[in-house]
Write an enzyme that holds these catalytic residues in place. Structure first.
Site, PDB file in Angstrom:
ATOM      1  N   ARG A  57      49.733  34.462 -54.967  1.00  0.00           N
ATOM      2  CA  ARG A  57      48.453  34.114 -55.351  1.00  0.00           C
ATOM      3  C   ARG A  57      48.082  32.824 -55.016  1.00  0.00           C
ATOM      4  NH1 ARG A  57      49.031  30.456 -58.163  1.00  0.00           N
ATOM      5  NH2 ARG A  57      47.037  30.277 -58.463  1.00  0.00           N
ATOM      6  N   ASP A 245      38.767  28.387 -53.204  1.00  0.00           N
ATOM      7  CA  ASP A 245      39.249  29.459 -52.201  1.00  0.00           C
ATOM      8  C   ASP A 245      38.444  29.636 -50.921  1.00  0.00           C
ATOM      9  OD1 ASP A 245      40.238  30.537 -55.228  1.00  0.00           O
ATOM     10  OD2 ASP A 245      41.350  31.615 -53.671  1.00  0.00           O
ATOM     11  N   ASN A 256      35.586  29.380 -56.410  1.00  0.00           N
ATOM     12  CA  ASN A 256      36.884  29.266 -56.973  1.00  0.00           C
ATOM     13  C   ASN A 256      37.132  30.052 -58.146  1.00  0.00           C
ATOM     14  OD1 ASN A 256      39.687  27.722 -57.212  1.00  0.00           O
ATOM     15  ND2 ASN A 256      38.920  27.086 -59.141  1.00  0.00           N
ATOM     16  N   LYS A 257      38.323  30.192 -58.815  1.00  0.00           N
ATOM     17  CA  LYS A 257      38.424  31.154 -60.029  1.00  0.00           C
ATOM     18  C   LYS A 257      37.484  31.234 -61.141  1.00  0.00           C
ATOM     19  CE  LYS A 257      41.199  32.942 -60.525  1.00  0.00           C
ATOM     20  NZ  LYS A 257      41.262  34.411 -59.999  1.00  0.00           N
TER      21      LYS A 257
HETATM   22  O1  MRU Z   1      43.286  34.628 -58.303  1.00  0.00           O
HETATM   23  P1  MRU Z   1      44.060  33.493 -57.893  1.00  0.00           P
HETATM   24  O2  MRU Z   1      45.182  33.254 -58.774  1.00  0.00           O
HETATM   25  O3  MRU Z   1      44.577  33.713 -56.500  1.00  0.00           O
HETATM   26  O4  MRU Z   1      43.026  32.274 -57.951  1.00  0.00           O
HETATM   27  C1  MRU Z   1      43.574  30.973 -57.638  1.00  0.00           C
HETATM   28  C2  MRU Z   1      42.688  30.002 -57.846  1.00  0.00           C
HETATM   29  O5  MRU Z   1      41.444  30.326 -58.084  1.00  0.00           O
HETATM   30  C3  MRU Z   1      42.936  28.742 -57.487  1.00  0.00           C
HETATM   31  O6  MRU Z   1      42.193  27.762 -57.925  1.00  0.00           O
HETATM   32  C4  MRU Z   1      42.375  28.768 -56.020  1.00  0.00           C
HETATM   33  O7  MRU Z   1      43.130  29.665 -55.156  1.00  0.00           O
HETATM   34  C5  MRU Z   1      42.408  27.404 -55.474  1.00  0.00           C
HETATM   35  S1  MRU Z   1      43.797  26.484 -55.132  1.00  0.00           S
HETATM   36  C6  MRU Z   1      44.934  27.525 -54.028  1.00  0.00           C
END
Ligand code: MRU
Length: 367
Positions: A57, A245, A256-257
């Site tokens: 991920r 992302d 982002n997350k």
């Molecule tokens: O759901 P995930 O764990 O893939 O989410 C990841 C994030 O939100 C990161 O902050 C994001 O990918 C940016 S760093 C690669």
């Protein structure tokens, strides 16, 4: 880090490709921080599944995984007919692109690989795909290192930095983006304090970022997501750095997350600088509005319970929520450009409205 492989005693990247066996090898991030295991994926469908189920991920890591998955899929084609090969690769591309939708990195990574396999015989195109995927992965690491060099000047001794989710080495091939300035500053001898949000529902901050920081010997505390406002109000946070992302070059918006938008609102309220660190593969040059970014909605079970290990170290899932209650689980949100102080990119710090102007330096070559 390095993420040393206990069984082999060697430094490990999050994602690698074994061309001899045509296998993608991943650190199984579902097991961290309790176990460090490498999972080998024998075909591109399994590689796509590993992206969907979050064995791997983080935008950069799933980008490199998709690039290797495309090469892996290209390699199994038997025959000499180029048009049939092109159709086959298109189908592999679609499977990998649909594995997770919010991050643009997988699509950009695969377009980079596809661009390199646009000419020649089937065999030549297959060899070009493997070489291009490896090049993408290597350049991803180099870009993270450049982000570290450009961002480390932001980290002063004694500073208290907040980060969210995991935008570290595990979220990329290595090094990470939000963590790169921290790792560079720490290597330069500066000492500071990091707050990692727990990052409910999956806990990437508590499990993964904290694990990375501990491996590096960087002082940190895990905090509940809801503790951020209080700590900012008490003057205990000096700066926020996250990853993304998908950053829209046309508008400066960043997905982002889930929770990132809230952190940015709070940072603005408390006049705290809010940085987002990104490699080239995270930039979307086409999309015109953050409202068009596909926001992944994941299984409600992630919100209704939690994974952990019991006293014997056995990994287990427990239900924490009221039995019978339902949940919503949007996995990402979109932060408006106005709340972002700057992007930390491989070419330097850029304001949200400056990305388009640097397209030549920042766009991956797609052909
Ligand atoms: O759901 P995930 O764990 O893939 O989410 C990841 C994030 O939100 C990161 O902050 C994001 O990918 C940016 S760093 C690669």
């Amino acid at each position: 880090m390095k993420k040393s492989d206990a069984r082999r005693g060697s430094a490990r990247r999050t994602v690698t490709f074994d061309a001899g066996r045509n296998e993608v090898a991943l650190i199984d991030q579902r097991l961290l921080p309790h176990q460090l295991e490498i999972l080998r994926l024998p075909n591109y469908r399994k590689t796509a599944q590993a992206i969907t189920n979050m064995t791997v991920r983080g935008a950069g890591a799933i980008g490199a995984t998709a690039a290797f998955g495309l090469a892996q899929g290209a390699m199994v084609f038997r025959g000499r007919q180029v048009p049939a090969f092109v159709r086959h690769v298109k189908a592999v591309f679609a499977v990998l692109a649909n594995a997770r939708l919010t991050a643009v990195d997988p699509v950009n990574a695969m377009r980079f690989v596809q661009g390199r396999m646009a000419a020649g015989t089937v065999q030549e195109r297959q060899a070009a795909a493997v070489a291009a995927a490896q090049q993408f992965a290597d350049e991803n690491v180099a870009e993270c290192e450049a982000i570290g060099r450009h961002g480390s000047g932001l980290i002063r001794p004694g500073m208290r930095i907040l980060t969210h989710c995991n935008a570290g080495a595990l979220a990329f091939v290595d090094v990470g983006t939000a963590t790169a300035p921290l790792y560079a500053a720490h290597a330069a001898g500066r000492r500071f304090q990091v707050f990692c949000t727990e990052t409910r529902p999956r806990g990437q901050g508590a499990a993964l970022t904290a694990w990375e920081l501990a491996q590096r010997g960087i002082a940190h505390h895990i905090i509940a997501d809801s503790a951020v406002a209080h700590l900012m109000q008490c003057g205990e946070i000096d700066c926020v750095i996250t990853g993304s992302d998908r950053v829209l070059a046309r508008t400066g918006e960043a997905a982002n997350k889930i929770g990132t938008y809230g952190l940015a609102v709070l940072a603005r309220r408390h006049r705290i600088p809010f940085y987002i660190a990104i490699p080239r593969s995270t930039i979307d040059w086409h999309m015109r509005s953050g409202a068009a970014i596909p926001i992944e909605e994941r299984d409600e079970a992630e919100v209704l319970g939690a994974w952990g290990v019991d006293a014997r170290g056995v990994r287990t899932h427990v239900r924490t929520a009221n039995p019978g209650s339902r949940a919503r689980n949007p996995a990402f949100d979109v932060t408006p450009a106005a709340l972002i102080t700057a992007f930390i990119t491989p070419v330097g710090l850029l304001g949200p409205r400056q990305l388009l102007r640097h397209r030549k330096a920042l766009e991956l070559p797609f052909h």
